[in-house]
Enzyme design. Structure first.
Site, PDB file in Angstrom:
ATOM      1  CB  ALA A  31      -0.899   0.014   1.230  1.00 58.45           C
TER       2      ALA A  31
ATOM      3  N   GLY B 108      -2.154   2.113  -5.621  1.00 64.30           N
ATOM      4  CA  GLY B 108      -2.132   2.538  -7.016  1.00 64.30           C
ATOM      5  C   GLY B 108      -0.916   3.346  -7.391  1.00 64.30           C
ATOM      6  N   GLY B 109       0.028   3.455  -6.446  1.00 61.24           N
ATOM      7  CA  GLY B 109       1.277   4.146  -6.780  1.00 61.24           C
ATOM      8  C   GLY B 109       1.955   3.511  -7.994  1.00 61.24           C
ATOM      9  N   GLY B 110       1.756   2.211  -8.136  1.00 60.28           N
ATOM     10  CA  GLY B 110       2.323   1.495  -9.297  1.00 60.28           C
ATOM     11  C   GLY B 110       1.349   1.429 -10.462  1.00 60.28           C
TER      12      GLY B 110
ATOM     13  CD  GLU C  66      -2.384  -2.845  -6.784  1.00 62.54           C
ATOM     14  OE1 GLU C  66      -1.173  -3.027  -6.828  1.00 62.54           O
ATOM     15  OE2 GLU C  66      -2.897  -1.779  -6.421  1.00 62.54           O
TER      16      GLU C  66
HETATM   17  C1  5RP Z   1       0.723  -0.614  -6.884  1.00 63.71           C
HETATM   18  C2  5RP Z   1       0.409  -0.484  -5.445  1.00 63.71           C
HETATM   19  C3  5RP Z   1       1.490  -0.782  -4.467  1.00 63.71           C
HETATM   20  O1  5RP Z   1       1.031  -1.730  -3.557  1.00 63.71           O
HETATM   21  C4  5RP Z   1       1.877   0.475  -3.751  1.00 63.71           C
HETATM   22  O2  5RP Z   1       2.230   1.451  -4.710  1.00 63.71           O
HETATM   23  C5  5RP Z   1       3.033   0.241  -2.798  1.00 63.71           C
HETATM   24  O3  5RP Z   1       4.197   0.001  -3.514  1.00 63.71           O
HETATM   25  P1  5RP Z   1       5.564  -0.353  -2.821  1.00 63.71           P
HETATM   26  O4  5RP Z   1       5.393  -1.709  -2.217  1.00 63.71           O
HETATM   27  O5  5RP Z   1       6.562  -0.352  -3.955  1.00 63.71           O
HETATM   28  O6  5RP Z   1       5.869   0.707  -1.797  1.00 63.71           O
HETATM   29  O7  5RP Z   1      -0.674  -0.138  -5.024  1.00 63.71           O
HETATM   30  O8  5RP Z   1      -0.335  -0.182  -7.683  1.00 63.71           O
END
Ligand code: 5RP
Length: 218
Positions: free
Chosen positions: A83, A95-97, A103
């Site tokens: 998250a 959704g950062g990725g 998801e």
């Molecule tokens: C991707 C996500 C990831 O879970 C979220 O961005 C966290 O990424 P990370 O584990 O690299 O910190 O939601 O869409």
């Protein structure tokens, strides 16, 4: 402890949630990648995995883990994912990725959602991290106007297309005091495929990695 060590620790802890013969739902991002790499060590004990992104599917397959389509797999017993922000109420921003829609689908299709994150992701109120929305390309300007009307400040994620062929708007300035309500409001804007609030279907368990080891909130 570095952030990566925290991520590694919670990924290891999440492996303990796995029971023999499970098909495991697998998320996306650097924390989920630690989990996938750990899964490789116990791949003989699971029946396969359902991935929430092409990137995770590729990483799973690279480890020789059987990757199933969600439609083949039916309901999943367990989903493990990271998250961008999490609260003690187990509400999340994800959704950062850019994989938020898949998801959300895999989380919805799972009995149990174990969220894994380093402890820098724990917040009292969601919204410092810009909230991602997946948007149909032709609706970009319309959705952006609707977001401004809600006091949001949307920014197009440039040079990025989701696995579903859509765009991402990252929205700053939301004061997310009622995440369930905002999630619903945003989902009702025509042209929004999904938004990165996971409040109507929150995590069931949050594992946070920090200097004192793994903290478990449920
Ligand atoms: C991707 C996500 C990831 O879970 C979220 O961005 C966290 O990424 P990370 O584990 O690299 O910190 O939601 O869409």
């Amino acid at each position: 402890m570095t952030q990566d060590q925290g991520k590694q620790a919670v990924a290891e802890a999440a492996l303990e949630e796995i029971e023999n013969g499970m098909v495991v739902g697998v998320g996306t991002g650097s924390t989920a990648n630690f989990f996938i790499d750990g899964l490789a060590r116990i791949k003989g004990r699971i029946d396969g995995a359902v991935a929430s992104s092409e990137a995770s599917a590729e990483r799973l397959a690279g480890h020789g883990i059987r990757v199933l389509e969600l439609n083949q797999a039916g309901r999943l017993p367990l989903y493990v994912d990271g998250a961008d922000e999490a609260t003690r109420h187990l509400h999340l921003i994800k959704g950062g990725g850019g994989a938020l829609t898949r998801e959300k689908i895999v989380a919805a299709a799972s009995d149990r959602f174990v969220c894994i994150a380093d402890d820098s992701k724990l917040v009292d109120v969601l919204g410092t991290f810009p909230l991602p929305l997946e948007v149909i390309p032709m609706a970009r300007a319309h959705v952006a106007r609707e977001l401004v009307a809600l006091d949001g400040i949307p920014e197009l994620r440039t040079g990025f297309t989701t696995d579903n062929g859509n765009l991402i708007l990252d929205v700053r300035n939301f004061k997310i005091l009622n995440p369930v309500e905002l999630e619903e409001t945003l989902d009702h804007i025509a042209g929004v495929v999904s938004n990165g609030l996971f409040a109507r279907r929150p995590a069931d368990v949050l594992l946070l990695g920090g200097p004192d080891g793994v903290q478990r909130i449920e």
